[in-house]
Scaffold this active site. Structure first.
Site, PDB file in Angstrom:
ATOM      1  CD1 TRP A  10      45.628-111.358  25.320  1.00  0.00           C
ATOM      2  CD2 TRP A  10      46.206-110.416  27.277  1.00  0.00           C
ATOM      3  NE1 TRP A  10      44.814-110.264  25.518  1.00  0.00           N
ATOM      4  CE2 TRP A  10      45.150-109.670  26.699  1.00  0.00           C
ATOM      5  CE3 TRP A  10      46.725-110.012  28.502  1.00  0.00           C
ATOM      6  CZ2 TRP A  10      44.614-108.541  27.327  1.00  0.00           C
ATOM      7  CZ3 TRP A  10      46.189-108.884  29.125  1.00  0.00           C
ATOM      8  CH2 TRP A  10      45.148-108.155  28.533  1.00  0.00           C
ATOM      9  CG  HIS A  95      47.311-123.471  22.671  1.00  0.00           C
ATOM     10  ND1 HIS A  95      48.439-123.431  21.870  1.00  0.00           N
ATOM     11  CD2 HIS A  95      46.494-122.490  22.228  1.00  0.00           C
ATOM     12  CE1 HIS A  95      48.299-122.455  20.979  1.00  0.00           C
ATOM     13  NE2 HIS A  95      47.127-121.862  21.175  1.00  0.00           N
ATOM     14  CD  GLU A 166      43.962-122.241  18.819  1.00  0.00           C
ATOM     15  OE1 GLU A 166      43.691-121.053  18.939  1.00  0.00           O
ATOM     16  OE2 GLU A 166      45.036-122.744  19.223  1.00  0.00           O
TER      17      GLU A 166
HETATM   18  P1  13P Z   1      46.879-116.412  16.503  1.00  0.00           P
HETATM   19  O1  13P Z   1      45.511-115.772  16.574  1.00  0.00           O
HETATM   20  O2  13P Z   1      47.979-115.479  16.829  1.00  0.00           O
HETATM   21  O3  13P Z   1      47.056-117.150  15.222  1.00  0.00           O
HETATM   22  O4  13P Z   1      46.934-117.501  17.666  1.00  0.00           O
HETATM   23  C1  13P Z   1      45.944-118.438  17.705  1.00  0.00           C
HETATM   24  C2  13P Z   1      46.063-119.161  18.982  1.00  0.00           C
HETATM   25  O5  13P Z   1      46.978-119.938  19.157  1.00  0.00           O
HETATM   26  C3  13P Z   1      45.067-118.866  20.009  1.00  0.00           C
HETATM   27  O6  13P Z   1      45.091-119.823  21.011  1.00  0.00           O
END
Ligand code: 13P
Length: 254
Positions: A10, A95, A166
């Site tokens: 979130w 992250h 990611e």
């Molecule tokens: P979004 O799904 O908004 O692209 O974000 C990805 C994210 O950074 C999840 O950690």
């Protein structure tokens, strides 16, 4: 077969506790569905109590970060013992938005060890900033993975962690801008190869690899069924109860 993993990040949303309560009420309406998954919700710290209470038995609390500080006095920090006391089961570590604040792979390696020490699952994020036609981003990915997982024991540590791939360029956009299933498959194979080189084949097959970056109901199906991914780390779509439900439905229908 293990349940698909769905982690809702979130970030710094919703904007207020009352909005959080409305969202939680909506999400709880699909509790039966979420029990078919391993659902984790990572809210801002200020909403921990409300979220952990309302997730009940259909989801688990996660944190968006973990501090590697040992006991002491640290103004503004939330220490791992506090996370534990709220029932935190998983911590997102490394992250890209935190790496953007200056967090290095050395910090991340330390944080992974802290989480393991507290029996919190480390969800370690890696991902290239951008892609180039010559595939040099694979080198970046290899280095990030190697330095983040440095010093871990393949027998006792690696089996307890998860990875989230990611790619930074794919975060915060929409389904049509996200990675394609073919490119995601390639990255998954590459990550497994690096894990095999660093540890061994068993480790490479065992560590769950999640994908994050513009995951929405419109693209989750092929990203899940065609890529070897075990679950998803979802940002903006997890703040909408309808989208989260649609994503969960796709995961259990595979
Ligand atoms: P979004 O799904 O908004 O692209 O974000 C990805 C994210 O950074 C999840 O950690």
């Amino acid at each position: 077969m293990a349940k698909p993993i769905l982690v809702a990040n979130w970030k710094n949303h919703p904007n207020s506790l009352s909005e959080t309560m409305v969202l939680l009420r909506e999400i709880a309406k699909s509790a039966k569905l979420y029990k078919k998954l391993s659902l984790f919700v990572a809210p801002p710290f200020t909403y921990f109590e409300s979220v952990s209470e309302r997730l009940g038995n259909f989801g688990q609390l996660a944190s968006q970060n973990i501090s590697s500080l040992s006991p002491g006095n640290y103004t503004g920090q939330v220490t791992p013992d506090i996370l534990k006391s709220f029932g935190t089961k998983l911590s997102i570590i490394g992250h890209s938005e935190r790496r953007g604040f200056g967090e290095t792979s050395e910090h991340i390696a330390k944080k992974i060890k802290t989480a393991l020490h507290c029996s919190i699952i480390p969800l370690v994020c890696i991902g290239e900033m951008s892609r180039d036609p010559d595939g040099e981003y694979f080198e970046f990915l290899r280095d990030e993975l190697k330095s983040s997982l440095a010093g871990l024991n393949p027998k006792t540590d690696i089996s307890k962690l998860m990875l989230a791939y990611e790619p930074v360029w794919a975060i915060g956009k929409h389904a049509q801008d996200a990675i394609t299933p073919a490119n995601l498959s390639q990255s998954v194979i590459f990550i497994k190869k690096v894990l095999t080189d660093m540890f061994n084949r068993v480790v490479a097959e065992h560590v769950p690899i999640l994908y994050g970056g513009s995951v929405e109901p419109a693209n989750i199906g092929p990203l899940f069924s065609e890529t070897g991914i075990k679950g998803f780390l979802v940002g903006h779509a997890s703040l909408n109860a309808k989208s989260l439900k649609a994503i969960a439905e796709s995961l259990i229908s595979k």
